[in-house]
Design a protein around this motif. Sequence first.
Motif, short mmCIF file in Angstrom:
data_model
loop_
_atom_site.label_atom_id
_atom_site.label_comp_id
_atom_site.label_asym_id
_atom_site.label_seq_id
_atom_site.Cartn_x
_atom_site.Cartn_y
_atom_site.Cartn_z
N GLY A 43 -4.56 -6.08 -4.99
CA GLY A 43 -5.96 -5.93 -4.63
C GLY A 43 -6.14 -4.94 -3.51
O GLY A 43 -5.24 -4.16 -3.19
N LEU A 44 -7.32 -4.99 -2.92
CA LEU A 44 -7.69 -4.09 -1.83
C LEU A 44 -7.62 -4.85 -0.51
O LEU A 44 -8.16 -5.96 -0.38
CB LEU A 44 -9.10 -3.56 -2.05
N VAL A 45 -6.96 -4.24 0.47
CA VAL A 45 -6.82 -4.87 1.78
C VAL A 45 -6.89 -3.79 2.85
O VAL A 45 -6.52 -2.63 2.60
CB VAL A 45 -5.50 -5.66 1.86
N LEU A 69 -0.90 -9.33 1.85
CA LEU A 69 -1.07 -9.72 0.46
C LEU A 69 0.21 -10.39 0.00
O LEU A 69 1.29 -10.11 0.53
CB LEU A 69 -1.35 -8.52 -0.45
N ARG A 70 0.06 -11.25 -1.00
CA ARG A 70 1.23 -11.89 -1.59
C ARG A 70 1.22 -11.63 -3.10
O ARG A 70 0.27 -12.03 -3.78
CB ARG A 70 1.24 -13.39 -1.32
N THR A 83 -3.98 -1.57 -2.93
CA THR A 83 -4.66 -0.48 -2.23
C THR A 83 -4.89 -0.91 -0.79
O THR A 83 -5.51 -1.95 -0.55
CB THR A 83 -6.00 -0.13 -2.89
N VAL A 84 -4.40 -0.10 0.12
CA VAL A 84 -4.55 -0.39 1.55
C VAL A 84 -5.45 0.66 2.15
O VAL A 84 -5.10 1.86 2.16
CB VAL A 84 -3.18 -0.42 2.26
N SER A 85 -6.58 0.25 2.67
CA SER A 85 -7.54 1.19 3.25
C SER A 85 -7.29 1.34 4.75
O SER A 85 -6.86 0.40 5.43
CB SER A 85 -8.96 0.71 3.00
N SER A 86 -7.58 2.54 5.23
CA SER A 86 -7.34 2.81 6.66
C SER A 86 -8.54 2.45 7.50
O SER A 86 -9.61 2.16 7.01
CB SER A 86 -6.98 4.28 6.86
#
Length: 121
Positions: free
Chosen positions: A9-11, A17-18, A118-121
């Motif tokens: 997912g998006l974090v 996340l797991r 997806t990792v957002s900054s």
Amino acid sequence: VQLVESGGGLVQAGGSLRLSCAASGSAFSINQMAWYRQAPGKQREMVALITAGTGSTNYGDSVKGRFTISRDNAKNTMYLQMNSLKPEDTAVYFCNAVILETTANKYRGVWGQGTLVTVSS
């Protein structure tokens, strides 16, 4: 034998996340399991690996100290706990297993379909 990943997912950066990878099928046993990832335009790379029996683990340099791989042999499930996530961790994460087909008595590799992180900054 099928592998099904979940948990992507998006974090935001710094979050967690797991991921889970569940194996299903018949007449097999699991040997080694691993997580790989592939970012856009890059080669697939090994993230973490866990062996059967002793449960020895190995990690890619970029995730050491942040990610933890584990498995529940009774459930034929593997996990990847991802902490302190960075934008550069953004990728499709794939589950891989080396299985022994007990009927044929031979080993083969199996891949899951992948789950997007997806990792957002």
